[in-house]
Write a protein that holds these residues in place. Structure first.
Motif, short mmCIF file in Angstrom:
data_model
loop_
_atom_site.label_atom_id
_atom_site.label_comp_id
_atom_site.label_asym_id
_atom_site.label_seq_id
_atom_site.Cartn_x
_atom_site.Cartn_y
_atom_site.Cartn_z
N SER A 6 10.30 2.55 -39.50
CA SER A 6 10.39 1.12 -39.21
C SER A 6 11.60 0.80 -38.32
O SER A 6 12.39 1.68 -37.98
CB SER A 6 10.51 0.34 -40.53
N ASP A 7 11.74 -0.46 -37.99
CA ASP A 7 12.82 -0.91 -37.13
C ASP A 7 14.20 -0.79 -37.78
O ASP A 7 15.21 -0.97 -37.10
CB ASP A 7 12.59 -2.36 -36.69
N CYS A 9 15.47 1.86 -38.60
CA CYS A 9 15.98 3.15 -38.11
C CYS A 9 17.19 2.93 -37.21
O CYS A 9 17.15 2.09 -36.30
CB CYS A 9 14.88 3.89 -37.34
N SER A 11 18.53 5.56 -35.55
CA SER A 11 18.47 6.71 -34.64
C SER A 11 19.58 7.74 -34.90
O SER A 11 20.16 8.28 -33.97
CB SER A 11 18.51 6.24 -33.18
N GLU A 26 12.63 11.40 -30.73
CA GLU A 26 13.31 10.17 -30.36
C GLU A 26 12.41 9.33 -29.47
O GLU A 26 11.91 9.80 -28.45
CB GLU A 26 14.63 10.49 -29.64
N GLY A 27 12.20 8.07 -29.87
CA GLY A 27 11.39 7.15 -29.09
C GLY A 27 12.25 6.22 -28.27
O GLY A 27 13.48 6.36 -28.23
N ALA A 28 11.63 5.24 -27.65
CA ALA A 28 12.34 4.30 -26.80
C ALA A 28 13.32 3.43 -27.58
O ALA A 28 14.44 3.18 -27.14
CB ALA A 28 11.35 3.41 -26.05
N GLU A 29 12.91 2.97 -28.77
CA GLU A 29 13.76 2.08 -29.56
C GLU A 29 14.34 2.76 -30.79
O GLU A 29 15.42 2.39 -31.25
CB GLU A 29 12.98 0.84 -29.96
N HIS A 30 13.62 3.71 -31.36
CA HIS A 30 14.08 4.48 -32.52
C HIS A 30 13.21 5.72 -32.65
O HIS A 30 12.28 5.91 -31.86
CB HIS A 30 14.08 3.65 -33.81
N TYR A 31 13.50 6.55 -33.61
CA TYR A 31 12.71 7.77 -33.80
C TYR A 31 11.28 7.41 -34.18
O TYR A 31 11.03 6.35 -34.77
CB TYR A 31 13.35 8.67 -34.85
N GLU A 32 10.35 8.30 -33.83
CA GLU A 32 8.93 8.07 -34.10
C GLU A 32 8.32 9.32 -34.71
O GLU A 32 8.79 10.43 -34.47
CB GLU A 32 8.20 7.74 -32.80
#
Length: 57
Positions: A6-7, A9, A11, A26-32
């Protein structure tokens, strides 16, 4: 179902190194979590310091 991050995170990367199936990146806004690679073990949720990882619906 695969686990989701979820948000909440922050990171920190703790979950990525603990994932036995290497489903976390690692994704654009947080880990995925890649739902196709996730084996639903819950290890990531156990180590998450912000409790941002939960079973998917």
């Amino acid at each position: 179902m695969a686990y989701v991050i979820s948000d909440e995170c922050v990171s920190c990367g703790t979950c990525e190194s603990e994932c036995p199936s290497e489903a976390i990146s690692e994704g654009a806004e947080h880990y995925e979590i890649d739902p196709d690679a996730c084996v639903d073990c819950g290890t990531c949720a156990d180590v998450c310091p912000t409790e941002a990882i939960h079973p998917g619906e």
